[in-house]
Scaffold this motif. Structure first.
Motif, short mmCIF file in Angstrom:
data_model
loop_
_atom_site.label_atom_id
_atom_site.label_comp_id
_atom_site.label_asym_id
_atom_site.label_seq_id
_atom_site.Cartn_x
_atom_site.Cartn_y
_atom_site.Cartn_z
N ASP A 144 37.74 -15.27 14.10
CA ASP A 144 36.82 -14.16 13.87
C ASP A 144 36.42 -13.98 12.41
O ASP A 144 35.30 -14.30 12.04
N GLU A 192 39.76 -11.58 20.92
CA GLU A 192 38.45 -12.06 20.42
C GLU A 192 38.02 -13.31 21.18
O GLU A 192 36.82 -13.52 21.43
N HIS A 196 34.59 -13.96 23.19
CA HIS A 196 33.66 -15.07 22.99
C HIS A 196 33.24 -15.69 24.32
O HIS A 196 32.08 -16.04 24.52
N SER A 230 35.91 -21.11 19.98
CA SER A 230 35.56 -19.78 19.45
C SER A 230 34.75 -19.89 18.16
O SER A 230 33.79 -19.15 17.97
N LYS A 234 31.05 -18.40 17.66
CA LYS A 234 30.74 -17.43 16.62
C LYS A 234 29.78 -18.03 15.60
O LYS A 234 28.83 -17.38 15.16
#
Ligand SMILES: [Zn+2]
Length: 377
Positions: A144, A192, A196, A230, A234
């Motif tokens: 993140d 998180e 995602h 992830s 992101k």
């Protein structure tokens, strides 16, 4: 595992930079960066909290001292959100100034999101900006905080209210740091990761659902794949919307309610747990608008429970919750705008926006539902 993955992030407001993912790659990655950028004469400053200082900081400093001819400093601060402040930043800046760190300084942020946010912000403003390398050590920071270029500090009024966008020169994600990370800390990353999957990748969501045990036991291949996935998700969203004007809103799924819970709970609820509750409550809200059905929320609940993120939570004061919701800096004109799910891997988009204006009463009743529903967790 000898695998190393390199993901290039290409933000709209700055040069592209690589995210290197692998195991035991810190030395090699820093070394090649120094060689590639001819930085052997430069000053290096490692910023970390006092816990990470003893675990890894001193080692990184020793390693750098062997590799570069310039000065190497290690500056630490007391960890915790309560110390992610302008005061701590000032203290570190003073240390750097009195040590004669010049414009050629390279700042290395080593640690969880608190350290990388703080070190990034410090690098962004020190002598109008010096080179920054991000070395996340927590799962949450890996998936993140370190992708997206957000830096900043907390104030009395809330988290990350002072800060800026500043892109690192490189992010080195060494998953060997996860070997020493507590399960409680890992769970913050799990939340998180589930997010995602929900917002952008139904296949990834299924993968996570099928590998909850491996995630729990810290199985290497599963962690590597999840971290990589992830970061790709992101990274792609951030590339599309670096300055958070549009699509980036979807990363906020679970966080509108989640942040309010964190604040009203006086920061006693871990971020991952707060986001997990937030995702469930926001999925209920999406159900009310007919965006998703009950099966969606039940599936979401199931995986979050399997990852140990949902348990009974004491009722929080609604007045405090709503005042925190108003303070959410992502909302304009005091309206409550939320990113809501539409399906696994897809978010609601309407009236030219990924944010849905949500009625206050609906937020109220959905929170009431949480206090009742959580008794079964
Ligand atoms: Zn978060």
């Amino acid at each position: 595992m000898k695998k190393v993955s390199k993901i290039i992030i290409n933000p709209q407001n700055g040069p592209k930079y690589p995210v290197i993912i692998g195991k035991n790659i810190i030395r090699d990655s820093i070394n090649s960066w120094i060689v590639d950028t001819k930085s052997v004469e430069r000053t290096f400053v490692v910023i970390c909290d006092s816990l990470i200082e003893n675990l890894y900081g001193k080692e990184v400093k020793r390693f750098l001292e062997k590799e570069v001819r310039g000065k190497v400093f290690l500056f630490s601060f007391d960890g915790g959100e309560e110390n992610k402040t302008r005061e701590t930043k000032k203290m570190l800046e003073n240390l750097m100034l009195s040590s004669g760190c010049g414009r050629d300084t390279v700042v290395l942020g080593l640690g969880g999101g608190i350290s990388t946010d703080l070190a990034g912000f410090l690098a962004a403003t020190y002598m109008r900006g010096v080179d920054y390398l991000s070395l996340p050590t927590s799962l949450l920071a890996m998936v993140d905080a370190t992708v997206g270029g957000k830096t900043g500090v907390n104030t009395q009024q809330g988290k990350n209210l002072i800060g800026c966008f500043y892109q690192p020169k490189e992010v080195i994600v060494d998953i060997s740091f996860l070997d020493t990370l507590s399960l409680r800390e890992k769970k913050n990353g799990f939340a998180e990761m589930v997010k995602h999957g929900i917002i952008a990748d139904s296949e990834y969501f299924s993968f996570l659902r099928e590998h909850t045990e491996e995630l729990f036991s810290g199985e290497e291949e599963t962690l590597f794949h999840s971290v990589e996935r992830s970061i790709l998700i992101k990274g792609a969203i951030v590339e599309e919307d670096t300055l958070e004007r549009g699509k980036r809103k979807i990363l906020n799924f679970g966080h509108t309610i989640g942040h309010a819970l964190e604040k009203a709970g006086h920061w006693t609820i871990d971020h991952g747990r707060a986001v997990a509750y937030g995702m469930v409550v926001e999925a209920w809200i999406a159900e009310e608008y007919g965006f998703v059905d009950e099966v969606f929320t039940l599936e979401l609940e199931k995986i979050l429970k399997a990852l140990g993120l949902l348990k009974k939570i004491d009722r929080l004061d609604h007045r405090e919750l709503f005042s925190s919701l108003k303070m959410d800096k992502k909302n304009s004109n005091g309206e409550l705008i939320m990113a809501l799910p539409k399906d696994f891997g897809e978010m609601y988009f309407g009236e030219g926006s990924y944010g849905k204006r949500v009625k206050r009463e609906l937020v109220y009743t959905s929170l009431e539902k949480l206090w009742k529903h959580c008794l079964s967790w």
